[in-house]
Scaffold this active site. Structure first.
Site, PDB file in Angstrom:
ATOM      1  N   CYS A 119       0.788  -1.286  -0.037  1.00  0.00           N
ATOM      2  CA  CYS A 119       0.180   0.133  -0.163  1.00  0.00           C
ATOM      3  C   CYS A 119       0.999   1.040  -0.030  1.00  0.00           C
ATOM      4  O   CYS A 119       0.152   2.242  -0.417  1.00  0.00           O
ATOM      5  CB  CYS A 119      -0.846  -0.116   1.170  1.00  0.00           C
ATOM      6  SG  CYS A 119      -1.872  -1.491   1.372  1.00  0.00           S
ATOM      7  N   HIS A 269      -3.695   6.622   0.020  1.00  0.00           N
ATOM      8  CA  HIS A 269      -4.181   5.340  -0.678  1.00  0.00           C
ATOM      9  C   HIS A 269      -5.514   4.939  -0.534  1.00  0.00           C
ATOM     10  O   HIS A 269      -6.340   5.458   0.380  1.00  0.00           O
ATOM     11  CB  HIS A 269      -3.160   4.359   0.116  1.00  0.00           C
ATOM     12  CG  HIS A 269      -3.718   2.866   0.104  1.00  0.00           C
ATOM     13  ND1 HIS A 269      -3.821   2.175  -1.070  1.00  0.00           N
ATOM     14  CD2 HIS A 269      -4.143   1.948   1.237  1.00  0.00           C
ATOM     15  CE1 HIS A 269      -4.328   1.062  -0.810  1.00  0.00           C
ATOM     16  NE2 HIS A 269      -4.381   0.768   0.567  1.00  0.00           N
ATOM     17  N   ASN A 299      -9.791  -1.303  -4.149  1.00  0.00           N
ATOM     18  CA  ASN A 299      -8.522  -1.001  -3.535  1.00  0.00           C
ATOM     19  C   ASN A 299      -7.368  -1.878  -4.334  1.00  0.00           C
ATOM     20  O   ASN A 299      -7.429  -2.967  -4.367  1.00  0.00           O
ATOM     21  CB  ASN A 299      -8.381  -1.680  -2.168  1.00  0.00           C
ATOM     22  CG  ASN A 299      -6.894  -1.306  -1.483  1.00  0.00           C
ATOM     23  OD1 ASN A 299      -6.241  -1.058  -1.784  1.00  0.00           O
ATOM     24  ND2 ASN A 299      -7.223  -1.438  -0.166  1.00  0.00           N
TER      25      ASN A 299
END
Length: 349
Positions: A119, A269, A299
């Site tokens: 991430c 993020h 995501n």
């Protein structure tokens, strides 16, 4: 922490998403008591793209790079460095970057390597190739972030299937004499959180488990998985993000002598919208300064920030000259942030 501003800039970004799409209606059909609106309310995601059985990280990476090259002003043979960030490589070895290098026809003089970061991978990648350019040893780099988390998750584990999507972004970075550059940077690590987002039965640990430990089991939330599947402890990751990201942003603003008022856009993020909205509330960031680009992609881990940058720019939500604060956080635990100015040379038509 690195207070240095690096003499480089993002010259262009392109991304690629697999053609297979899983929307909330399909997911709702798998889980009793869930409907598509509930999934959207919890995640801010309506659909996510996933690879098919014949697609791999290298395929996504190559397609993202080809989308970058088709504009015609980047000559692949002139690329001096290829750095690929992924946590889902094609093979245990060699690194997937070598596969991408060959398929793109890059120079044999091109520095090429992978790194596994997740991430925070995009910010780490900017720091890695940015320092290589800043040192004067090269003039440009191709940074690719490519992830296929769907390879790891069990289709009946709603804690991950509702969140993660596959995708790749290709970022062309070059040297510049512009005083803006990229930076400063801020980083942090708390390794005790590594078990909260992991694939237990993988790597060298795969050989230490017995076959009967690969049997499916159901957790207290009704999610089905095996030890070979992705496990995410959502509540613990939420607590980590809420306790870490606001202070990271405040520290980054302090060392850069900036303020929320002076930052035009915050591009975090894209973990899930519930988490981002809570971070936004703690920091008191105005709605018009927050970038949300998760609804139609999910995501995408290390690819989420560059995909969000390109999507927001294409929609007119980021303008040339904007000062941006980027922040990654998650698997590891790891966190990283930086500040850059969206340069007038960025993203040529």
């Amino acid at each position: 922490m690195a207070t240095l501003s690096l003499n480089c800039e993002i010259s262009d970004i392109a991304y690629y998403l697999p053609s297979m799409v899983i929307d909330n209606a399909e997911l709702a059909s798998r889980y009793n008591g869930w409907d598509e609106n509930k999934i959207f309310e919890k995640t801010g995601i309506r659909k996510r793209h996933v690879v098919n059985s014949n697609e791999h990280v290298s395929d996504l990476a190559v397609n993202a790079a080809l989308n970058l090259f088709k504009k015609g002003y980047i000559n692949p043979v002139e690329i001096e460095t290829l750095v690929l960030c992924t946590q889902t490589p094609d093979y245990a070895l060699p690194g997937s970057s070598y596969i991408v290098h060959e398929r793109l026809g890059l120079s044999k003089k091109c520095i090429t390597f992978d790194f596994n970061q997740g991430c925070t991978g995009f910010v780490y990648g900017l720091f890695i190739v940015g320092n290589m350019i800043h040192s004067g040893c090269l003039k440009n780099a191709l940074l690719i972030t490519s992830e296929t988390y769907s390879r790891w998750y069990h289709t009946l584990d709603k804690s991950v299937t509702t969140i993660f999507g596959d995708g790749a972004a290709a970022i062309y970075i070059r040297s510049t004499k512009d005083t803006h550059g990229i930076g400063p940077f801020i980083f942090g690590t708390d390794g005790k959180g590594f078990k909260n987002l992991t694939v237990p039965y993988s790597g060298s640990h795969k050989s230490s488990h017995k076959n009967d430990e690969l049997k499916e089991f159901i957790d207290e939330s009704g999610n089905v998985r095996t030890l070979a599947n992705l496990f995410m402890n959502g509540p613990e990751l939420f607590r980590f993000a809420i306790s870490t990201v606001p202070s990271m942003v405040e520290n980054l603003l302090s060392i850069s002598k900036e303020s929320i008022e002076k930052i035009d856009k915050f591009v975090f993020h894209q973990a899930n919208s519930y988490m981002l909205k809570n971070i936004q509330k703690i920091l008191d960031i105005p709605d018009h300064k927050m970038i949300y680009e998760i609804e139609n992609v999910g995501n995408t881990v290390s690819a989420s920030i560059p995909i969000a940058l390109k999507s927001a720019y294409d929609k007119g939500n980021i303008s040339v000259g904007d000062k941006l604060l980027l922040a990654g956080f998650g698997v590891g635990y790891s966190w990283a942030g930086t500040i850059l100015t969206w340069n007038p040379e960025v993203l040529r038509a």
